[in-house]
Write an enzyme that holds these catalytic residues in place. Sequence first.
Site, mmCIF file in Angstrom:
data_model
loop_
_atom_site.group_PDB
_atom_site.id
_atom_site.type_symbol
_atom_site.label_atom_id
_atom_site.label_comp_id
_atom_site.label_asym_id
_atom_site.label_seq_id
_atom_site.Cartn_x
_atom_site.Cartn_y
_atom_site.Cartn_z
ATOM 1 N N ARG A 38 22.337 56.291 7.699
ATOM 2 C CA ARG A 38 22.314 57.373 7.012
ATOM 3 C C ARG A 38 23.509 57.062 5.616
ATOM 4 O O ARG A 38 23.351 57.754 4.853
ATOM 5 C CB ARG A 38 22.432 58.512 7.890
ATOM 6 C CG ARG A 38 21.671 59.097 8.532
ATOM 7 C CD ARG A 38 21.823 59.839 10.113
ATOM 8 N NE ARG A 38 23.466 59.498 9.855
ATOM 9 C CZ ARG A 38 23.720 59.441 11.748
ATOM 10 N NH1 ARG A 38 23.728 60.875 12.060
ATOM 11 N NH2 ARG A 38 24.435 58.872 11.881
ATOM 12 N N ASP A 64 17.187 59.337 9.014
ATOM 13 C CA ASP A 64 18.177 59.787 9.795
ATOM 14 C C ASP A 64 17.057 59.320 10.460
ATOM 15 O O ASP A 64 15.732 59.514 10.824
ATOM 16 C CB ASP A 64 17.906 61.073 10.382
ATOM 17 C CG ASP A 64 18.602 61.602 10.668
ATOM 18 O OD1 ASP A 64 18.832 61.073 12.540
ATOM 19 O OD2 ASP A 64 19.634 62.379 11.046
ATOM 20 N N TYR A 157 23.797 59.110 28.230
ATOM 21 C CA TYR A 157 23.946 57.498 27.397
ATOM 22 C C TYR A 157 22.820 56.980 28.183
ATOM 23 O O TYR A 157 22.022 55.553 28.078
ATOM 24 C CB TYR A 157 25.241 57.469 27.104
ATOM 25 C CG TYR A 157 25.578 56.131 26.409
ATOM 26 C CD1 TYR A 157 24.891 55.423 25.489
ATOM 27 C CD2 TYR A 157 25.674 54.921 26.380
ATOM 28 C CE1 TYR A 157 24.533 54.650 24.526
ATOM 29 C CE2 TYR A 157 25.755 53.645 26.614
ATOM 30 C CZ TYR A 157 24.768 53.889 24.874
ATOM 31 O OH TYR A 157 25.270 52.340 24.299
ATOM 32 N N LYS A 161 19.596 54.399 27.381
ATOM 33 C CA LYS A 161 19.281 52.488 27.606
ATOM 34 C C LYS A 161 18.424 52.154 28.575
ATOM 35 O O LYS A 161 18.679 51.040 28.658
ATOM 36 C CB LYS A 161 20.502 52.536 27.261
ATOM 37 C CG LYS A 161 22.236 52.369 26.339
ATOM 38 C CD LYS A 161 21.573 51.595 25.349
ATOM 39 C CE LYS A 161 22.156 51.832 23.941
ATOM 40 N NZ LYS A 161 21.305 51.648 22.914
ATOM 41 N N PHE A 194 31.504 52.456 17.922
ATOM 42 C CA PHE A 194 30.764 53.249 19.228
ATOM 43 C C PHE A 194 31.658 53.986 19.568
ATOM 44 O O PHE A 194 31.450 55.133 20.048
ATOM 45 C CB PHE A 194 29.885 51.888 19.859
ATOM 46 C CG PHE A 194 29.926 52.610 20.982
ATOM 47 C CD1 PHE A 194 28.385 52.781 21.301
ATOM 48 C CD2 PHE A 194 30.528 52.721 22.530
ATOM 49 C CE1 PHE A 194 27.948 53.670 22.609
ATOM 50 C CE2 PHE A 194 29.981 53.201 23.743
ATOM 51 C CZ PHE A 194 28.069 53.664 23.104
HETATM 52 P P1 NDP Z 1 28.178 51.781 15.216
HETATM 53 O O1 NDP Z 1 28.693 53.268 15.614
HETATM 54 O O2 NDP Z 1 29.624 51.239 14.878
HETATM 55 O O3 NDP Z 1 27.048 51.555 14.523
HETATM 56 C C1 NDP Z 1 26.129 52.427 15.232
HETATM 57 C C2 NDP Z 1 24.858 52.154 14.105
HETATM 58 O O4 NDP Z 1 23.824 53.154 13.636
HETATM 59 C C3 NDP Z 1 25.265 52.938 12.534
HETATM 60 O O5 NDP Z 1 25.034 51.612 11.293
HETATM 61 C C4 NDP Z 1 24.505 54.241 12.106
HETATM 62 O O6 NDP Z 1 24.993 54.589 10.822
HETATM 63 C C5 NDP Z 1 23.350 54.233 13.538
HETATM 64 N N1 NDP Z 1 22.708 55.232 13.354
HETATM 65 C C6 NDP Z 1 23.527 56.398 14.559
HETATM 66 N N2 NDP Z 1 22.655 56.899 14.051
HETATM 67 C C7 NDP Z 1 21.769 57.391 13.391
HETATM 68 C C8 NDP Z 1 20.742 58.502 13.021
HETATM 69 N N3 NDP Z 1 20.104 59.078 13.333
HETATM 70 N N4 NDP Z 1 19.710 57.665 11.764
HETATM 71 C C9 NDP Z 1 19.849 56.465 11.317
HETATM 72 N N5 NDP Z 1 21.053 55.372 11.584
HETATM 73 C C10 NDP Z 1 21.790 55.851 12.656
HETATM 74 O O7 NDP Z 1 28.018 51.502 17.188
HETATM 75 P P2 NDP Z 1 27.261 50.148 17.342
HETATM 76 O O8 NDP Z 1 27.483 48.865 16.279
HETATM 77 O O9 NDP Z 1 28.021 50.009 18.522
HETATM 78 O O10 NDP Z 1 26.420 50.057 18.182
HETATM 79 C C11 NDP Z 1 25.126 49.933 17.816
HETATM 80 C C12 NDP Z 1 23.933 49.609 19.104
HETATM 81 O O11 NDP Z 1 24.429 48.990 20.158
HETATM 82 C C13 NDP Z 1 23.377 50.450 18.960
HETATM 83 O O12 NDP Z 1 22.263 51.236 19.256
HETATM 84 C C14 NDP Z 1 24.681 50.568 20.702
HETATM 85 O O13 NDP Z 1 24.476 51.789 21.948
HETATM 86 C C15 NDP Z 1 24.406 49.552 21.402
HETATM 87 N N6 NDP Z 1 25.813 49.337 21.784
HETATM 88 C C16 NDP Z 1 27.722 49.113 21.206
HETATM 89 C C17 NDP Z 1 27.630 48.645 22.211
HETATM 90 C C18 NDP Z 1 29.119 48.797 22.072
HETATM 91 O O14 NDP Z 1 29.946 48.902 22.936
HETATM 92 N N7 NDP Z 1 29.261 49.229 21.432
HETATM 93 C C19 NDP Z 1 27.505 47.868 23.887
HETATM 94 C C20 NDP Z 1 25.602 48.680 24.068
HETATM 95 C C21 NDP Z 1 25.014 48.390 23.372
HETATM 96 P P3 NDP Z 1 25.066 55.834 9.957
HETATM 97 O O15 NDP Z 1 25.729 56.777 10.977
HETATM 98 O O16 NDP Z 1 25.485 55.120 8.757
HETATM 99 O O17 NDP Z 1 23.354 56.551 10.029
HETATM 100 C C1 8X3 Z 2 27.940 50.471 25.215
HETATM 101 C C2 8X3 Z 2 28.371 49.967 26.595
HETATM 102 O O1 8X3 Z 2 30.286 50.249 28.461
HETATM 103 O O2 8X3 Z 2 30.397 51.912 26.269
HETATM 104 O O3 8X3 Z 2 26.955 50.497 25.449
HETATM 105 O O4 8X3 Z 2 28.214 51.947 27.706
HETATM 106 S S1 8X3 Z 2 29.237 50.744 27.023
#
Ligand code: NDP
Ligand code: 8X3
Length: 258
Positions: A38, A64, A157, A161, A194
């Site tokens: 976004r 989005d 959440y 997943k 995150f």
């Molecule tokens: P970030 O918040 O750093 O990145 C999330 C990304 O998702 C951003 O680029 C955001 O872009 C995009 N996003 C979120 N909502 C929307 C939307 N409605 N439309 C379009 N884009 C969207 O988090 P992570 O990099 O950690 O997360 C990436 C993935 O990894 C997720 O699926 C998360 O659940 C998963 N994950 C993360 C972990 C962690 O501990 N960090 C562990 C396990 C899994 P923008 O806001 O610009 O739209």
């Molecule tokens: C993100 C990892 O453990 O914070 O998916 O849920 S945790």
Amino acid sequence: MIDLKNKWILITGASSGIGMACAECFAAAGMNLVITARREERLTALAETLKTQYNIQVETFCFDIRNAAEVETFSMALKEKNIIPFILINNAGLAAGRSKIQEGRIADWEQMIDTNIKGLLYITRHILPSMISVNQGQVINIGSTAGHIVYPQGNVYNATKFAVKALNEAINLDLVDTNIKVCSIDPGACDTEFSLVRFKGDKEIASKVYEGYEPLHAQDIAEAALFVSTRPAHVNIQNIVIYPTSQRSVYVHRKLGS
Ligand code: NDP
Ligand code: 8X3
């Protein structure tokens, strides 16, 4: 090993964290990128940097992922440009809040379900047919260890997943008669935005999540995605679970105050 040079990769959620690290990693491997999110300024800045650094093509699309009509418009725009992704990384996602079910915010639940499950489905539904038409490629779903084991107050959440895990298995079955491979990469705690997003911008609470141990870095997940995507055509890695060394389950071993 599969050569990725000059092929296209589509990465959702590339404005931050794991998606951004994947963009950098696959750009370094010589791929052309379609990056979505976004936040337009972030995508544009990333595109400019990677184009200059790696002499690749980069297309940015801001929408989005929860909006089915916007996803459809995006997929039509890709078709008009004759771009068929060789790799699709379904990464965009988030956690919103952390509370007991009986105290949860319904708006948070909807945001997580709409993004993590329905957004992934919309993208997959619109992009897979073009990949099937050329009968090649790799889908990578970014799941989570939260999709293998629930933790206190993780409820919705966790459920989203677990759904990604189920969909990863289901899409694998649906594509068994094709050459398209499907993998979910499931990280534990990874230091991205995150937690800042989950706790609505509260930096103090967010930073505590990563205190006292070394979490995963976004680059670790991008490198796993690159490994998966470069295996020979007959090798389909269906799932990789990656924890930080100090987190072997929901339990994190922290060294505090030393
Ligand atoms: P970030 O918040 O750093 O990145 C999330 C990304 O998702 C951003 O680029 C955001 O872009 C995009 N996003 C979120 N909502 C929307 C939307 N409605 N439309 C379009 N884009 C969207 O988090 P992570 O990099 O950690 O997360 C990436 C993935 O990894 C997720 O699926 C998360 O659940 C998963 N994950 C993360 C972990 C962690 O501990 N960090 C562990 C396990 C899994 P923008 O806001 O610009 O739209
Ligand atoms: C993100 C990892 O453990 O914070 O998916 O849920 S945790």
